[in-house]
Scaffold this motif. Structure first.
Motif, PDB file in Angstrom:
ATOM      1  N   ASP A   1       2.306   6.434  -7.160  1.00 52.10           N
ATOM      2  CA  ASP A   1       1.286   7.369  -7.626  1.00 52.10           C
ATOM      3  C   ASP A   1       1.733   8.813  -7.413  1.00 52.10           C
ATOM      4  O   ASP A   1       1.593   9.662  -8.287  1.00 52.10           O
ATOM      5  CB  ASP A   1      -0.032   7.127  -6.886  1.00 52.10           C
TER       6      ASP A   1
ATOM      7  N   LEU B   1       0.832  -1.216   0.000  1.00 46.96           N
ATOM      8  CA  LEU B   1       0.000   0.000   0.000  1.00 46.96           C
ATOM      9  C   LEU B   1       0.861   1.259   0.000  1.00 46.96           C
ATOM     10  O   LEU B   1       0.592   2.202  -0.754  1.00 46.96           O
ATOM     11  CB  LEU B   1      -0.956   0.001   1.195  1.00 46.96           C
TER      12      LEU B   1
ATOM     13  N   GLN C   1       2.565   1.648  -3.386  1.00 49.36           N
ATOM     14  CA  GLN C   1       1.688   2.158  -4.442  1.00 49.36           C
ATOM     15  C   GLN C   1       1.451   3.665  -4.283  1.00 49.36           C
ATOM     16  O   GLN C   1       1.408   4.399  -5.276  1.00 49.36           O
ATOM     17  CB  GLN C   1       0.350   1.401  -4.429  1.00 49.36           C
ATOM     18  N   THR C   2       1.311   4.119  -3.046  1.00 49.07           N
ATOM     19  CA  THR C   2       1.125   5.563  -2.859  1.00 49.07           C
ATOM     20  C   THR C   2       2.364   6.325  -3.327  1.00 49.07           C
ATOM     21  O   THR C   2       2.262   7.421  -3.882  1.00 49.07           O
ATOM     22  CB  THR C   2       0.803   5.927  -1.392  1.00 49.07           C
TER      23      THR C   2
ATOM     24  N   ILE D   1      -7.096   5.171  -1.194  1.00 48.81           N
ATOM     25  CA  ILE D   1      -5.760   5.715  -1.481  1.00 48.81           C
ATOM     26  C   ILE D   1      -4.952   4.675  -2.256  1.00 48.81           C
ATOM     27  O   ILE D   1      -4.308   4.977  -3.252  1.00 48.81           O
ATOM     28  CB  ILE D   1      -5.030   6.095  -0.172  1.00 48.81           C
ATOM     29  N   ALA D   2      -4.999   3.438  -1.798  1.00 46.25           N
ATOM     30  CA  ALA D   2      -4.290   2.348  -2.481  1.00 46.25           C
ATOM     31  C   ALA D   2      -4.925   1.047  -2.041  1.00 46.25           C
ATOM     32  O   ALA D   2      -5.508   0.956  -0.946  1.00 46.25           O
ATOM     33  CB  ALA D   2      -2.802   2.357  -2.127  1.00 46.25           C
TER      34      ALA D   2
ATOM     35  N   THR E   1      -4.553  -3.520  -2.499  1.00 46.98           N
ATOM     36  CA  THR E   1      -3.743  -4.626  -2.990  1.00 46.98           C
ATOM     37  C   THR E   1      -4.381  -5.951  -2.612  1.00 46.98           C
ATOM     38  O   THR E   1      -5.223  -6.013  -1.695  1.00 46.98           O
ATOM     39  CB  THR E   1      -2.302  -4.555  -2.438  1.00 46.98           C
TER      40      THR E   1
END
Lengths: 376, 124
Positions: A151, A144, A147-148, B38-39, B41
Motif C-alpha cells: 500500500d 499484514l 500489505q502495508t 491498517i491491514a 488478512t
C-alpha cells in the motif's frame, strides 16, 4: 583480537529421517574435518524449539557426547528464527574475549516430525501472547506488514513473486537446498493463499537441517569483521514503522561501523527471506537500495544485482530449519568468499559478504559481516 | 494500555520501562474504542487447535499506538473504521459475533480431555 572462520559445514536441508542430534553431528563433523582433530574449547549449540518440535533437550551435552568433546564446555543459544546467527555471535565473543581458542558452533532444527498446523502454532509462540491469542501466526503478521508495504509504495504482489522466482532459480543450482525446482511467476501467483497477500510459494518451507562453523583466533582466510544485533518492540502495533524492520537497520549500522565498511563494500549477501516480502525489507534496511526499491534487485531491472543476493536460494529455497538458518547463511557466505560454493558460486571473486537474520517477527535481528583475510 | 507518567507516551501493553524515556511509572488509560484498519488478512492454515479460518487485522488507535486484533465478522479493508475492545486476553475488532477461535488459545490450554484450562493473563 581478530576472529577467523577456520572451517564450515552443512548438511542437506529438507525432510530428514535422522534425529536432531545426528543432523547437528553431521554438520559439525563436516566442519571439523576442515581443521583436523584439535581440541574444541567451547561448543555452542543453537536450536529454537528442539523440545517442542523434536522431543530433544540437553542437546549441548548430547552433541558433546556424540562428538567426543569431553574436554570442552558448552551451552545452548536461542533467538527464535535468528538462533543460528546468535550462536555464531556467541562463539565470536568467546574467541575475541580470549576465553576460548577453538569454538565449534552448531545450529539446527528438526521440524518435519510435526504437522504444518503444529509447527505454525509453535512458531507463533515467538509472538507477544495477546497477539497469538488474537489468532496471529508468523505468516499472518508477515501478511499484514507485506500489505502495508504494498500500500505504501503502490506495488502489487508481483514483486513478491519475483523474489520467489529468483530464490527458486538459485536453489535449483544448490544441491543441498530443500527446494531444487525452479518456478515461474505464474506458478507463484497461482499457489494457494496462506494469508493474502502471501501465498504458499512466498513462504519458506518447513525443513530439517543443521550447519556448523569452527572459529579460531585470526588471521585467517575468512575473518569476522563486523557484528550487529538489535531488538524491536515485540508487539507489531508498538513498532514505530511497519514497512521496514528497525532491528535490521540498527544491527546493520553496528556491523558496518565495526567493520569500517559501508554497504558499497558488500559483494554478496544472504538475507532472511522466510517470507518473500522480507527480502525487500532486508535489502532496503541494509541500505543496498532505497525505501520501496527492493524489487529492483529481483525484477531483472539490475542483472546481476549488486550485491549478489541469496545465491544459496535463501530460506525460500534452501529451506528454513528455524534454528539453523542464521548459521547456514554464514556458511554460504564463507563458501562464496573462498570460492567453494560450487554450481552456485557467484562471479567476480567476492571479498566481503554479509548475512542478515531475523528473529521472530523481526524483534531480534542480527547482521554479520565477514571478509577475506590475510591468511588466504 | 498504559501511558508513561514522565514523557506521556502511550506505551501500549509493553511491560517494564518506557521504551522512549526509560520512565518506570505508568498510568492505565481507557481505550477510546475506535480504530482504523491498517491491514487485514485471513489465515488459511491456522494452528492445530484452532478451527479457522482466522481473520486478523492491524488497527491504529487514536491513542497513537496500533494493535493486532482478532476480527469479529467479515474481513475489513485498509482504511475502514473498526471498533476495538479488550476481551481479557486479546484485542477484538468489529461488532460481529466473536471469532470462531474463541476457545483454546491460552498458555497451556492445549485441549486435552480431563485437563483444566488456566485462564490466560497477558503481562501488564
Amino acid at each position: 583480537m581478530t576472529v577467523q572462520v577456520a572451517a564450515v559445514g552443512i548438511g542437506t536441508f529438507g525432510r530428514r529421517t535422522e534425529p536432531l542430534v545426528e543432523l547437528l553431528a553431521e554438520a559439525a563433523e563436516s566442519a571439523l574435518a576442515g581443521v583436523g582433530r584439535g581440541a574444541v574449547d567451547l561448543l555452542v549449540v543453537g536450536t529454537m524449539a528442539a523440545g517442542a518440535l523434536a522431543d530433544s533437550e540437553n542437546l549441548t551435552a548430547a552433541l558433546a557426547d556424540r562428538l567426543g568433546l569431553e574436554g570442552a564446555v558448552g551451552h545452548r543459544v536461542e533467538a527464535a528464527s535468528a538462533t543460528g546467527a546468535a550462536a555464531f555471535h556467541a562463539g565470536v565473543a568467546a574467541i575475541a574475549g580470549g576465553s576460548a581458542r577453538r569454538v565449534l558452533v552448531v545450529a539446527g532444527e528438526k521440524m518435519t516430525d510435526r504437522s504444518t498446523p503444529e509447527v505454525t502454532r509453535q512458531l507463533a509462540r515467538s509472538l507477544a501472547p495477546e497477539e497469538w491469542a488474537a489468532g496471529a501466526t508468523m505468516p499472518g503478521l508477515a501478511a499484514l506488514v507485506a500489505q502495508t508495504y504494498l500500500d505504501r509504495y503502490a506495488q502489487t504482489p508481483n514483486v513478491f513473486d519475483a523474489v520467489t522466482v529468483a530464490a527458486r532459480a538459485a536453489g535449483a543450482r544448490n544441491p543441498a537446498a530443500h527446494l531444487q525446482r525452479a518456478v515461474t511467476a505464474d506458478e507463484v501467483s497461482a499457489s494457494p493463499p496462506v494469508a493474502l497477500p502471501l501465498r504458499r510459494f512466498h513462504c519458506a518451507p518447513i525443513s530439517d537441517g543443521a550447519a556448523a562453523a569452527v572459529l579460531e583466533p585470526g588471521p585467517g582466510a575468512v575473518e569476522v569483521v563486523g557484528l550487529g544485533e538489535a531488538f524491536d518492540a515485540l508487539r507489531l502495533g508498538e513498532r514505530t514503522e511497519t514497512t521496514t524492520f528497525r532491528a535490521t537497520r540498527l544491527a546493520a549500522r553496528q556491523a558496518y561501523e565495526a567493520s569500517t565498511l559501508t554497504r558499497k563494500s558488500i559483494d554478496v549477501a544472504e538475507v532472511h527471506d522466510a517470507f518473500a516480502p522480507f527480502a525487500l525489507f532486508d535489502v532496503e534496511d541494509l541500505g543496498f537500495v532505497g525505501p520501496g526499491e527492493g524489487g529492483r534487485l529481483f525484477l531483472g531491472a539490475q542483472r546481476p544485482p549488486s550485491p549478489a543476493i541469496n545465491p544459496s536460494g535463501g530460506l525460500l529455497a534452501r529451506g528454513h530449519p528455524v534454528g539453523a538458518s542464521g548459521l547456514a547463511q554464514i556458511v554460504e557466505i564463507v563458501r562464496q568468499l573462498t570460492g567453494a560454493a560450487g554450481d552456485h558460486q557467484v562471479g567476480g571473486s567476492p571479498h566481503v559478504g554479509l548475512a542478515q537474520s531475523i528473529g521472530g517477527l523481526a524483534a531480534h535481528n542480527f547482521v554479520t559481516i565477514v571478509a577475506r583475510g590475510s591468511g588466504m | 494500555m498504559r501511558r508513561c507518567r514522565s514523557c506521556r507516551a502511550v506505551t501500549g501493553r509493553r511491560p517494564g520501562l518506557c521504551p522512549r524515556c526509560g520512565g518506570k511509572d505508568h498510568d492505565p488509560i481507557e481505550l477510546d474504542g475506535r480504530g482504523t484498519v491498517i491491514a487485514a488478512t485471513e489465515i488459511a492454515s491456522p494452528p492445530a487447535d484452532v478451527p479457522g479460518p482466522d481473520r486478523i487485522a492491524l488497527v491504529s488507535l487514536p491513542e497513537s499506538v496500533a494493535v493486532v486484533v482478532a476480527v469479529a465478522g467479515p474481513l475489513p479493508a485498509a482504511g475502514d473504521p473498526i471498533t476495538v475492545r479488550w476481551d481479557g486476553r486479546r484485542f477484538v475488532g468489529g461488532d460481529g459475533p466473536g471469532p470462531a477461535a474463541d476457545a483454546g488459545r491460552g498458555e497451556g490450554d492445549v485441549p486435552v480431555a480431563g485437563r483444566s484450562r488456566r485462564p490466560f493473563e497477558p503481562p501488564r
